[in-house]
Design an enzyme around this catalytic site. Structure first.
Site, PDB file in Angstrom:
ATOM      1  N   GLY A 131       7.424   6.033  -2.425  1.00 54.76           N
ATOM      2  CA  GLY A 131       6.576   4.914  -2.744  1.00 54.76           C
ATOM      3  C   GLY A 131       5.218   5.056  -2.803  1.00 54.76           C
ATOM      4  N   CYS A 132       4.377   4.015  -2.530  1.00 54.27           N
ATOM      5  CA  CYS A 132       3.046   3.870  -2.533  1.00 54.27           C
ATOM      6  C   CYS A 132       2.361   4.846  -1.485  1.00 54.27           C
ATOM      7  CB  CYS A 132       2.573   2.522  -2.220  1.00 54.27           C
ATOM      8  SG  CYS A 132       3.165   1.506  -3.582  1.00 54.27           S
ATOM      9  N   TYR A 133       2.953   5.384  -0.577  1.00 51.06           N
ATOM     10  CA  TYR A 133       2.247   6.131   0.573  1.00 51.06           C
ATOM     11  C   TYR A 133       2.438   7.754   0.412  1.00 51.06           C
ATOM     12  CZ  TYR A 133       6.688   6.379   3.188  1.00 51.06           C
ATOM     13  OH  TYR A 133       7.942   6.550   3.555  1.00 51.06           O
ATOM     14  N   HIS A 268      -5.001   1.938   0.560  1.00 55.08           N
ATOM     15  CA  HIS A 268      -4.276   1.656  -0.639  1.00 55.08           C
ATOM     16  C   HIS A 268      -4.127   0.233  -1.143  1.00 55.08           C
ATOM     17  CE1 HIS A 268      -0.772   1.814  -3.809  1.00 55.08           C
ATOM     18  NE2 HIS A 268      -0.487   0.968  -2.667  1.00 55.08           N
ATOM     19  N   PHE A 329       0.648   2.490   2.617  1.00 50.86           N
ATOM     20  CA  PHE A 329       1.772   1.859   2.864  1.00 50.86           C
ATOM     21  C   PHE A 329       2.950   1.591   2.205  1.00 50.86           C
ATOM     22  CE2 PHE A 329      -2.454  -0.285   3.484  1.00 50.86           C
ATOM     23  CZ  PHE A 329      -2.578   0.197   4.823  1.00 50.86           C
TER      24      PHE A 329
END
Length: 343
Positions: A131-133, A268, A329
């Site tokens: 995902g985002c990290y 982020h 995160f």
């Protein structure tokens, strides 16, 4: 670095032209407020709902479209990064790809290595479902390879979140509204090479992570018959508030540094509340968060490429910051940090 973006879409037009009809009654009023307060002005969409509604598509249809859209986008980002670095594709020792919005085999790592003319001996690594990290452990893995093998490596983060718009719901599902209001598409590639004298660029000094497994249900990415469905608890900022300052202080202390010694922050932008929480607990001025908020406004949350978009914005400043801390995160709930220093 190399950046590639699909066409841009205006946030207000996305609301009025599509999402306003996606929600009904009280749900529409709540959704409109979430869109207005998202901190997003424009986003990029490989599949724009204003012209093509994929909310009822099967996962199979979405995965086929992912390959069609992600391959040229990723190729453009990689070619720009290689050109900027002065390297040929055949020079790449390791090619790593991060993506959580599409899956197929052969994947982007194989197809792009073929199309770009990488060596048959080029090693490949696919980093999925982080995902985002994901960009930050990606940088960690790639920089470890460069250090150990003394060869250049390449990291590509490519996400097409626009493929995963969910069907209209009969009841209010705030988590889905937030996802629909925030996410966009992008591809960013980064070249890392062995450190040499008189070489200008950012050196990777440290990679750190903290995972709180007691909050694993706060963020999820579920494969369903209608694409990938995100779960996003409103308690995520509370978890960040517990962990972000101790993690940052520990990482910096290992290098004899404090928060005051960092002049570049790439945080982020999971959403405005995420940025507000990090800023408050690290006691940062508004100027330190400007690049992160600008990226949120211009691109939205593009999952894994987003923190790299912020790094790209920082490095392009007339006076780039000397020392950058990147924070991201994602599921776990996991916090990742990378310390970079201009050489």
């Amino acid at each position: 670095m190399g950046v590639a973006l699909p066409p841009s879409a205006d946030q207000d037009e996305l609301w009025s032209g599509y999402f306003a009809a996606h929600y009904q009654g009280r749900t529409a009023a709540v959704a409109e407020r979430i869109f207005a307060n998202s901190g997003v002005r424009t986003r990029q969409a490989a599949v724009n709902p204003l012209t093509e509604d994929v909310s009822g598509w099967s996962t199979e249809q979405r995965m086929r479209r992912y390959q069609e859209e992600a391959l040229p986008l990723g190729k453009e980002a990689v070619e720009r990064a290689l050109t900027s670095s002065g390297l040929d594709a055949a020079d790449v020792g390791l090619f790593a790809v991060c993506s959580c919005t599409g899956y197929a085999t052969p994947g982007l790592d194989i197809l792009l290595a073929r199309d770009l003319g990488m060596s048959p001996r080029t090693q490949r690594l696919f980093i999925g479902h982080m995902g985002c990290y994901a960009a930050l452990p990606g940088i960690g893995a790639v920089s470890d390879y460069v250090t150990a093998r003394d060869r250049p490596a390449l990291l590509l983060c490519a996400e097409l979140t626009s493929l995963h718009i969910q069907p209209p719901a009969a009841r209010l599902e705030t988590q889905q509204v937030v996802c629909h209001a925030l996410f966009g598409d992008a591809a960013v590639a980064v070249v890392l090479r062995p450190e040499e004298q008189n070489q200008r660029g950012y050196a990777v000094r440290e990679v750190a992570a903290v995972t709180d497994p007691t909050t694993a249900d706060h963020m999820s990415w579920q494969v369903t018959d209608l694409g990938f469905r995100m779960g996003l608890s409103n308690r995520v900022p509370q978890v960040l508030a517990r962990h972000v300052r101790p993690m940052v202080d520990d990482l910096l202390a290992g290098h004899g540094l404090t928060v005051a010694d960092v002049d570049g922050w790439a945080v982020h932008p999971g959403g405005p509340r995420i940025l507000d929480t990090v800023q408050r607990h690290l006691e940062l001025p508004d100027s330190a968060m400007a690049a992160s908020r600008d990226v949120l406004a211009t691109y939205g949350n593009c999952s894994s490429p987003t923190v790299l978009l912020i790094l790209d914005a920082l490095r392009r400043r007339p006076e780039p910051p000397r020392r950058v801390l990147a924070l991201a995160f994602g599921p776990g709930l996991t916090l990742y940090a990378v310390l970079l220093e201009l050489s």
